[in-house]
Design an enzyme around this catalytic site. Structure first.
Site, PDB file in Angstrom:
ATOM      1  CE  LYS A  22      -1.651   1.618   4.058  1.00  0.00           C
ATOM      2  NZ  LYS A  22      -1.383   3.033   4.368  1.00  0.00           N
ATOM      3  CG  ASN A  23       2.312   2.689   3.558  1.00  0.00           C
ATOM      4  OD1 ASN A  23       1.152   3.008   3.299  1.00  0.00           O
ATOM      5  ND2 ASN A  23       2.747   2.471   4.787  1.00  0.00           N
ATOM      6  CB  CYS A 116      -5.322  10.386  11.214  1.00  0.00           C
ATOM      7  SG  CYS A 116      -3.917   9.370  11.541  1.00  0.00           S
ATOM      8  NE  ARG A 121       0.054  10.411   9.615  1.00  0.00           N
ATOM      9  CZ  ARG A 121      -0.367   9.316   8.993  1.00  0.00           C
ATOM     10  NH1 ARG A 121      -1.447   8.702   9.392  1.00  0.00           N
ATOM     11  NH2 ARG A 121       0.272   8.847   7.955  1.00  0.00           N
ATOM     12  CG  ASP A 306       3.381   1.416   9.208  1.00  0.00           C
ATOM     13  OD1 ASP A 306       2.956   2.259  10.012  1.00  0.00           O
ATOM     14  OD2 ASP A 306       3.666   1.686   8.031  1.00  0.00           O
ATOM     15  NE  ARG A 398      -6.902   3.859   5.601  1.00  0.00           N
ATOM     16  CZ  ARG A 398      -6.281   4.720   6.370  1.00  0.00           C
ATOM     17  NH1 ARG A 398      -6.760   4.997   7.551  1.00  0.00           N
ATOM     18  NH2 ARG A 398      -5.206   5.337   5.963  1.00  0.00           N
TER      19      ARG A 398
HETATM   20  N1  EPU Z   1       5.861  14.694  10.796  1.00  0.00           N
HETATM   21  C1  EPU Z   1       5.880  16.032  11.134  1.00  0.00           C
HETATM   22  N2  EPU Z   1       5.836  16.956  10.136  1.00  0.00           N
HETATM   23  C2  EPU Z   1       5.765  16.612   8.826  1.00  0.00           C
HETATM   24  C3  EPU Z   1       5.729  15.239   8.480  1.00  0.00           C
HETATM   25  C4  EPU Z   1       5.778  14.293   9.487  1.00  0.00           C
HETATM   26  O1  EPU Z   1       5.948  16.384  12.314  1.00  0.00           O
HETATM   27  O2  EPU Z   1       5.728  17.512   7.967  1.00  0.00           O
HETATM   28  C5  EPU Z   1       5.909  13.666  11.869  1.00  0.00           C
HETATM   29  C6  EPU Z   1       4.630  12.838  11.935  1.00  0.00           C
HETATM   30  O3  EPU Z   1       3.637  13.484  12.690  1.00  0.00           O
HETATM   31  C7  EPU Z   1       5.100  11.565  12.561  1.00  0.00           C
HETATM   32  C8  EPU Z   1       6.525  11.421  12.012  1.00  0.00           C
HETATM   33  O4  EPU Z   1       6.901  12.712  11.549  1.00  0.00           O
HETATM   34  O5  EPU Z   1       5.154  11.705  13.945  1.00  0.00           O
HETATM   35  C9  EPU Z   1       6.653  10.416  10.892  1.00  0.00           C
HETATM   36  O6  EPU Z   1       5.781  10.739   9.847  1.00  0.00           O
HETATM   37  P1  EPU Z   1       6.076  10.394   8.330  1.00  0.00           P
HETATM   38  O7  EPU Z   1       5.926  11.644   7.543  1.00  0.00           O
HETATM   39  O8  EPU Z   1       7.370   9.639   8.218  1.00  0.00           O
HETATM   40  O9  EPU Z   1       4.890   9.396   8.023  1.00  0.00           O
HETATM   41  P2  EPU Z   1       3.855   9.473   6.833  1.00  0.00           P
HETATM   42  O10 EPU Z   1       4.541   9.757   5.570  1.00  0.00           O
HETATM   43  O11 EPU Z   1       2.699  10.316   7.231  1.00  0.00           O
HETATM   44  C10 EPU Z   1       4.121   6.958   6.221  1.00  0.00           C
HETATM   45  C11 EPU Z   1       3.223   5.761   6.088  1.00  0.00           C
HETATM   46  C12 EPU Z   1       2.724   5.363   7.469  1.00  0.00           C
HETATM   47  C13 EPU Z   1       3.948   5.022   8.312  1.00  0.00           C
HETATM   48  C14 EPU Z   1       4.895   6.218   8.373  1.00  0.00           C
HETATM   49  C15 EPU Z   1       6.197   5.919   9.113  1.00  0.00           C
HETATM   50  C16 EPU Z   1       2.233   6.038   3.922  1.00  0.00           C
HETATM   51  C17 EPU Z   1       1.030   6.271   3.115  1.00  0.00           C
HETATM   52  N3  EPU Z   1       2.094   6.098   5.237  1.00  0.00           N
HETATM   53  O12 EPU Z   1       3.337   7.971   6.815  1.00  0.00           O
HETATM   54  O13 EPU Z   1       1.947   4.195   7.274  1.00  0.00           O
HETATM   55  O14 EPU Z   1       3.534   4.681   9.617  1.00  0.00           O
HETATM   56  O15 EPU Z   1       5.250   6.611   7.032  1.00  0.00           O
HETATM   57  O16 EPU Z   1       6.869   4.875   8.539  1.00  0.00           O
HETATM   58  O17 EPU Z   1       3.295   5.748   3.375  1.00  0.00           O
HETATM   59  C18 EPU Z   1       0.265   2.630   7.779  1.00  0.00           C
HETATM   60  O18 EPU Z   1       0.537   2.069   6.726  1.00  0.00           O
HETATM   61  O19 EPU Z   1      -0.485   2.117   8.646  1.00  0.00           O
HETATM   62  C19 EPU Z   1       0.838   3.952   8.061  1.00  0.00           C
HETATM   63  C20 EPU Z   1       0.362   4.768   8.977  1.00  0.00           C
END
Ligand code: EPU
Length: 417
Positions: A22-23, A116, A121, A306, A398
């Protein structure tokens, strides 16, 4: 409302196939926006989030067609730059469309993805990086209105945390920007590598992916290609957890060992026999499970957040005390209260959960609170005495392609009602 009904403690045996990630599929679908003509993504999982990404592509004017495991995206008629609010709400990761739409059209209007199930986020790193690349971004009442004026340009970007989504958005914006971009402290997750390889197949010039610094030379345009989505490493971790909690033997096909090097030792510490082969992983959990010292979730190559919930579900039956520390999201222990209903002994406070193994779990009525937490309840249900009913399974859909069919095929008693 659909539920999963599981009659637990059945031994599992045989082979399970890991579907596409998915990711990875989501950013790849966003990346299709940048490629002229047609792109075909193979091994593209049938998941509600993937369908939502396809709806976004259709709203933008693309043609998006599924044929079996493949999704083709034709961007010849792409003309819109608005992502409707309901689609942004449906899937918070839709923010990754921002970099791609800006790269292709130069304008984008979408709503803020907001908080969320896992806690806040924020997208401050995404916005700040895109601004450094020349995007003008106005935030008004939760709407982001973005314009690149004369175009995006390369920049040197230092992330304060290796955010997966921010790294993806910057790569997407940079591949057709003028000049070079470097991302320091970039996310190193395998999904970043998959996105970079896909974009390079479309004509981009990205190097350093999988490392701390990613280098991107902007090119004029990208063209569609055929590409195979990587296997889902979290689905793999879920299957291994199910084998562990039920004391079973499984072979998990379409597994990439390099993606799960931080996960496999945890199963070995639990007392499972784990044999990794080039494209499959065999696990045998015939002995009773032992607690593990400490699991700390970290950015890749550390233990993935995850996989925290599904592995915790297995640890509930591991003799001794295991400590789980969640370092990535502030609210990712919501499955704990549900596991307690099944007889688990877990104390969670802040980012730490202390899991004291119990001799058995008991089936109960539980509710999925988020995607991975929901999968953890399925894992616990497979290992519990009696019947478990998991509600709110829309979260599970999802990220898991028909989880009940997968587990039934190896001997579990699980059905959707
Ligand atoms: N963060 C910030 N500011 C930002 C971006 C992120 O503070 O501008 C913080 C977030 O709040 C969080 C941390 O940084 O505490 C990590 O967030 P990240 O941006 O790495 O995660 P993401 O891109 O929102 C993806 C996956 C998540 C997975 C995380 C970490 C996708 C679609 N989602 O989320 O997947 O947990 O990376 O590996 O790729 C899941 O599949 O269940 C899922 C939540």
């Amino acid at each position: 409302m659909q539920r999963l009904v599981i009659d637990g403690e059945k031994k599992l045996s045989g082979e399970l196939y890991v579907h596409g990630a998915k990711n990875s599929a989501l950013p790849l679908l966003a990346a299709c926006v940048l490629a002229r003509g047609e792109t075909v993504l193979h091994n593209c999982p049938r998941l509600s989030d993937v369908y939502a990404a396809c709806r976004i592509l259709t709203c933008l004017g693309c043609k998006c067609v599924r044929d079996g495991d493949s999704v083709s995206v034709n961007t010849d008629s792409l003309s819109h730059f608005n992502v409707p609010d309901e689609l942004m709400r449906e899937m918070r990761s839709s923010i990754v469309f921002l970099g791609a739409i800006l790269g292709r059209i130069g304008r984008c209007r979408l709503s803020f993805p907001g908080g969320c199930e896992l806690g806040p986020r924020p997208i401050d790193m995404h916005i700040s990086a895109l601004r450094q690349m020349g995007a003008m971004i106005k935030e008004d009442h939760g709407i982001l209105d973005c314009d690149v004026g004369k175009g995006l340009h390369g920049a040197k970007i230092v992330l304060s945390f290796p955010s997966v989504g921010a790294t993806e958005n910057i790569i997407l914006a940079a591949v057709t920007a003028k000049g070079s971009t470097v991302i320091h402290n970039a996310a190193r997750e395998p999904e970043i590598t998959d996105l970079s390889r896909f974009l390079n197949s479309c004509g981009a010039r990205i190097s350093g992916y999988g490392e701390n610094s990613i280098y991107i030379e902007g090119v004029e345009k990208l063209s569609g290609c055929d590409y195979e989505v990587m296997p889902d490493r979290i689905v793999l971790a879920t299957y291994l957890s199910a084998a562990a909690v039920t004391g079973s033997e499984l072979t998990v096909l379409n597994s990439r060992v390099s993606d799960v090097e931080a996960i496999l030792p945890v199963f070995e510490q639990m007392g499972c026999i784990v044999c990794p082969y080039s494209d499959r992983i065999y696990i045998s959990a015939k002995r009773s499970l032992k607690a593990v010292k400490t699991i700390r979730t970290m950015p890749f190559p550390g233990f993935p957040t995850d996989a925290q919930a599904v592995v915790m579900a297995a640890l509930t039956k591991a003799k001794g005390t295991s400590i789980v520390i969640e370092n990535i999201f502030s609210n990712r222990f919501r499955h704990v209260d549900e596991l307690l209903r099944m007889g688990a002994d877990i104390k969670a406070e802040g980012k730490v959960a202390v899991v004291d193994g119990v001799n058995f779990l008991s089936g109960a009525k539980v509710r999925a609170t988020d995607l991975r937490g929901g999968a953890a309840l399925v894992v616990a249900g497979l290992g519990a005495q009696g019947t478990t009913e998991v509600s709110d399974i829309k979260y599970i859909d999802r990220g898991y392609e028909s989880i009940e069919n997968a587990f039934s095929s190896v001997g579990a008693s699980i059905k959707r009602v």
